[in-house]
Design an enzyme around this catalytic site. Structure first.
Site, mmCIF file in Angstrom:
data_model
loop_
_atom_site.group_PDB
_atom_site.id
_atom_site.type_symbol
_atom_site.label_atom_id
_atom_site.label_comp_id
_atom_site.label_asym_id
_atom_site.label_seq_id
_atom_site.Cartn_x
_atom_site.Cartn_y
_atom_site.Cartn_z
ATOM 1 N N LYS A 180 0.815 -1.214 0.000
ATOM 2 C CA LYS A 180 0.000 0.000 0.000
ATOM 3 C C LYS A 180 0.852 1.269 0.000
ATOM 4 O O LYS A 180 0.481 2.261 -0.627
ATOM 5 C CB LYS A 180 -0.957 0.000 1.186
ATOM 6 C CG LYS A 180 -0.315 0.093 2.545
ATOM 7 C CD LYS A 180 -1.353 0.103 3.651
ATOM 8 C CE LYS A 180 -0.696 0.147 5.021
ATOM 9 N NZ LYS A 180 0.069 1.374 5.247
ATOM 10 N N THR A 181 2.006 1.256 0.690
ATOM 11 C CA THR A 181 2.860 2.443 0.696
ATOM 12 C C THR A 181 3.386 2.720 -0.702
ATOM 13 O O THR A 181 3.487 3.877 -1.131
ATOM 14 C CB THR A 181 4.029 2.264 1.685
ATOM 15 O OG1 THR A 181 3.512 1.961 2.985
ATOM 16 C CG2 THR A 181 4.871 3.518 1.767
ATOM 17 N N ASP A 216 -3.794 7.343 4.737
ATOM 18 C CA ASP A 216 -3.304 5.981 4.980
ATOM 19 C C ASP A 216 -3.932 5.433 6.259
ATOM 20 O O ASP A 216 -4.330 6.187 7.148
ATOM 21 C CB ASP A 216 -1.783 6.033 5.107
ATOM 22 C CG ASP A 216 -1.144 4.653 5.105
ATOM 23 O OD1 ASP A 216 -1.829 3.680 4.729
ATOM 24 O OD2 ASP A 216 0.042 4.554 5.470
ATOM 25 N N GLU A 217 -4.013 4.104 6.370
ATOM 26 C CA GLU A 217 -4.509 3.425 7.583
ATOM 27 C C GLU A 217 -5.853 4.014 8.035
ATOM 28 O O GLU A 217 -6.059 4.312 9.217
ATOM 29 C CB GLU A 217 -3.480 3.536 8.721
ATOM 30 C CG GLU A 217 -2.089 3.010 8.383
ATOM 31 C CD GLU A 217 -2.008 1.495 8.370
ATOM 32 O OE1 GLU A 217 -3.066 0.845 8.429
ATOM 33 O OE2 GLU A 217 -0.885 0.961 8.285
ATOM 34 N N GLN A 252 -7.574 -5.183 9.742
ATOM 35 C CA GLN A 252 -6.434 -4.783 10.558
ATOM 36 C C GLN A 252 -6.786 -3.641 11.510
ATOM 37 O O GLN A 252 -5.905 -2.943 12.000
ATOM 38 C CB GLN A 252 -5.254 -4.383 9.670
ATOM 39 C CG GLN A 252 -4.722 -5.536 8.826
ATOM 40 C CD GLN A 252 -3.459 -5.154 8.078
ATOM 41 O OE1 GLN A 252 -2.373 -5.051 8.639
ATOM 42 N NE2 GLN A 252 -3.609 -4.936 6.780
ATOM 43 N N ARG A 273 2.212 -11.019 9.999
ATOM 44 C CA ARG A 273 3.558 -10.460 10.193
ATOM 45 C C ARG A 273 4.621 -11.452 9.719
ATOM 46 O O ARG A 273 5.766 -11.069 9.491
ATOM 47 C CB ARG A 273 3.835 -10.150 11.675
ATOM 48 C CG ARG A 273 2.912 -9.161 12.363
ATOM 49 C CD ARG A 273 2.712 -7.875 11.620
ATOM 50 N NE ARG A 273 1.509 -7.937 10.816
ATOM 51 C CZ ARG A 273 1.214 -7.116 9.818
ATOM 52 N NH1 ARG A 273 2.066 -6.179 9.474
ATOM 53 N NH2 ARG A 273 0.088 -7.235 9.133
#
Length: 726
Positions: A33-34, A219-220, A250, A600
């Site tokens: 996503k970044t 973002d997020e 998330q 993770r």
């Protein structure tokens, strides 16, 4: 020059090119996503000609914002300093920047300073003391979240039932707000609340920023709270060119105020947004992703997606159940040592637990085995006492009337100005509506000549340093501060003085870097910005340890990745927590937390638990976590007691050699079950060596080992203990 997107997958390309109108990119864990965010910004600037200062990109941490700036600079072929003017920051930093320009509309001075979380606690504590409220009945820490909640809506105080906490809030809340305003201070909630107030009340300011920000990226988004959502709405203009990146699966920060409903509200408030699913994961193997998909499927009312990877199936997930919690920890330690022998580095591995108290035994065992480890969540650099002290001194140079900073350092290091002196000065200042700084020179005060002499000496020092601010560089200024205040001499007499002085040297490095990067600002303005940056960074722990196993809570693991992950204490009551059992909403959040933990892992994933463990002083026995039952057995490899409960001939090779000496432990365990250990018996422990039993109470015994280990309290049937026959 055009933006390079040929190496991206179709969904990522679609997210970059869909520039007009509202867009929701539902970005699964590890889906890049970044990369999408930064290339979208580059696409707007390079391909569509949008001026870079007309793009607002908001994220949640300074680290993430700096990473975005660095990638944008690479895309645009700029040096990193050339991104300084861009609006790429956290919500709080964005608000601080807006308020710095316009806060005078709200009755504040533009040289306001920001106080961090610790400062808030200390201020509440000070007010409780001033009004005579018992800090043991309701602590400042307990009062603080209620005060911060009331800041957004003071009318909520009416909804509190009559209780001591309402009485405390009635006394403390208005004084807290007044003390902030009187000292030209803002806390983190103020940054959001005052920006919203500014935009609502000053339409010209709102129109300015709506016109300025032609494109907004967040973002997020699943982590936004109600205030942050309001800000996005107030800053967006009629064309609604708002691009959000988020993942309901998330959303794990409800306890911080994050509202998972904001993603659903966005669909309603920004009509008919385009939804793009980013499902290709670049981090994990398919076995790990299948487990994650199976776990999160249990949550309802979510935007469904299915993570997949081109990295292949990978190794099976390991589930180990030990006899007790010590057995579990020893297994994790042994597994880490074996992975290191296979070529893994310690820094490639992390141990994730649901609550911090589970880390203690891992620390014990790791120290005994000399395994390097670090615990995420240790005191941040900017929250260390010596750093906060120097920052408070520097705040006084900007605003001598900042009574909070004054109180912190007026007797730091000790110069004979005690709490009683400050109490008298504070009462006098309050009576005549003066700052503590101004009250020193007022002849009406009731202080003794000795008291006032010491205070005037302190004030003279601050005046001297303030006059030097525009004449010397920051490093010289801090050196002068350390000498004139006596702080350096105090460090020389401190057992930890060397370490603390090294921290101050690192602070000087930070000031030097800022001084070199922002030569266009005068010293006072630059110092204000640096102090603001320190306050923002003090919310985060940015320290790293080069090669050590990471121990942290699952919440802390968000946004990180490791080659090998151990999710420990995976038992009902521990994960998910007991308190979430009766709430479907909380169980869903616990499930999302498990999903975050699983995703993770890049290559290897371990779940561990124990047949019995000591929890809050009692031996308990918990079944496996309900989330483990969601994962198909054919994705798993079973070890320890887990082999007995979940393995059969079809899914386990009988001739496979277990990676853990389970048979030997079982033999020792069964032998000790029948041992009748008594006072005076000699025993042998596999780590502590030989010892003598000093006392036995029920199933526990105290054993005196060598001087290196001292007296230990252990279960007498622990598998690590062997009775020495006479």
């Amino acid at each position: 020059m055009r933006t390079k997107i040929d190496d991206l997958n179709p969904a990522q390309k679609a997210a970059i090119k869909a520039t007009e109108g509202p867009v929701m990119a539902i970005a699964g864990a590890g889906s890049g996503k970044t990369n999408v965010l930064t290339r979208r910004i580059a696409h707007l600037i390079l391909d569509l000609g949008v001026p870079k200062d007309q793009i607002l990109a908001i994220t949640f941490t300074n680290k993430a914002a700096n990473e975005m700036k660095s990638r944008i600079a690479a895309q645009l072929e700029l040096s990193y300093p050339q991104t300084y003017g861009m609006w790429v920051s956290t919500f709080h930093a964005m608000c601080a920047r807006i308020l710095r320009e316009h806060i005078e509309y709200l009755g504040y001075d533009k040289h306001f300073l920001i106080i961090d979380d610790d400062d808030v606690t200390q201020m509440i504590k000070s007010i409780q003391r001033d009004v005579g409220l018992d800090q043991k009945l309701i602590t400042p820490q307990k009062l603080k979240p209620h005060i911060l909640k009331l800041k957004a809506d003071p009318t909520q105080l009416d909804h509190y039932e009559d209780s001591p906490i309402k009485t405390y809030l009635n006394d403390v809340f208005p004084r807290y707000q007044k003390r902030l305003k009187d000292n030209n201070l803002l806390d983190f909630e103020d940054l959001l609340i005052l920006t919203i107030k500014l935009l609502k009340e000053q339409k010209a300011v709102q129109n300015h920023y709506q016109k300025l920000f032609q494109y907004i990226l967040v973002d997020e988004f699943q982590d936004t709270n109600n205030l942050q959502y309001q800000l996005v709405k107030l800053l967006s203009n009629d064309h609604h060119n708002v691009f959000i990146v988020g993942d309901e699966d998330q959303s794990i920060y409800a306890f911080r105020g994050a509202n998972i409903e904001n993603i659903r509200k966005f669909k309603h408030d920004f009509s008919d947004p385009k939804i793009i699913l980013l499902e290709e994961n670049y981090r994990s193997t398919n076995t790990i992703l299948k487990a994650a998909n199976q776990v999160i499927k249990g949550n309802k009312n979510r935007i469904e997606k299915h993570l997949y990877s081109t990295r292949g199936e990978g190794e099976a997930i390991t589930l180990f159940k030990g006899f007790d919690h010590r057995d579990e920890v020893e297994y994790v330690a042994e597994s880490i040592q074996k992975l290191v022998r296979k070529g893994y580095r310690y820094q490639d591995m992390a141990i994730l637990y649901r609550t911090n108290n589970l880390s203690r035994l891992f620390e014990d065992v790791f120290m005994q085995r000399r395994l390097p480890y670090k615990i995420v969540g240790n005191l941040s650099f900017f929250k260390r006492k010596e750093i906060k002290d120097i920052v408070a001194y520097l705040r006084l140079l900007i605003n001598p009337h900042d009574s909070y900073s004054f109180t912190r350092v007026v007797n730091e290091p000790r110069r004979g100005i005690g709490a009683k002196t400050i109490d008298v000065l504070r009462d006098f200042a309050a009576s005549y509506d003066l700052s503590l700084y101004d009250a020193i020179d007022d002849d009406r005060h009731p202080l003794t000549k000795g008291q006032i002499s010491k205070l005037k000496k302190f004030k003279t020092m601050i005046k001297s340093l303030k006059s030097a601010l525009n004449q010397v560089d920051f490093n010289t200024l801090i050196d002068d501060l350390l000498i004139e205040s006596g702080y350096k001499k105090a460090l020389e007499d401190d057992d930890m003085g060397d370490v603390r002085f090294e921290n101050i040297l690192e602070l000087k490095n930070m000031f030097k870097e800022n001084e070199q990067s922002h030569r266009e600002h005068n010293p006072e303005t630059l110092l204000t910005y640096i102090l603001e940056d320190i306050a923002l960074k003090s919310q985060e722990d940015e320290e790293t340890d080069p090669n050590a196993v990471t121990l942290m809570t699952l919440h802390s693991a968000k946004g990180l990745e490791f080659k090998a992950i151990f999710i420990v204490a995976a038992e009902q009551g521990l994960f998910p927590l007991y308190r979430s059992m009766d709430s479907p909403r909380e169980i869903e959040e616990e499930r999302r937390l498990m999903y975050v933990g699983i995703t993770r892992a890049m290559d290897k994933l371990f779940f561990t638990n124990a047949k019995q463990r000591r929890h809050y002083g009692e031996m308990t026995s918990n079944p496996d976590s309900m989330f483990l039952r969601d994962i198909d057995d054919n994705l798993m490899h079973f070890e320890g007691l887990a082999r007995e409960s979940r393995v059969n001939a079809k899914r386990y090779k009988r001739d496979a050699k277990p990676t853990y000496s389970f048979a030997q432990r079982q033999k020792t365990y069964q032998a000790n079950q029948n041992n009748d250990i008594k006072n005076g018996d000699k025993v042998k422990h596999k780590v502590f060596g030989e010892g003598v039993v000093v006392s036995v109470v029920e199933n526990q015994c105290k054993i005196a080992f060598s001087r290196d280990y001292g007296v230990k309290t252990l279960m007498k049937d622990h598998p690590a203990i062997e009775k020495v026959k006479r």
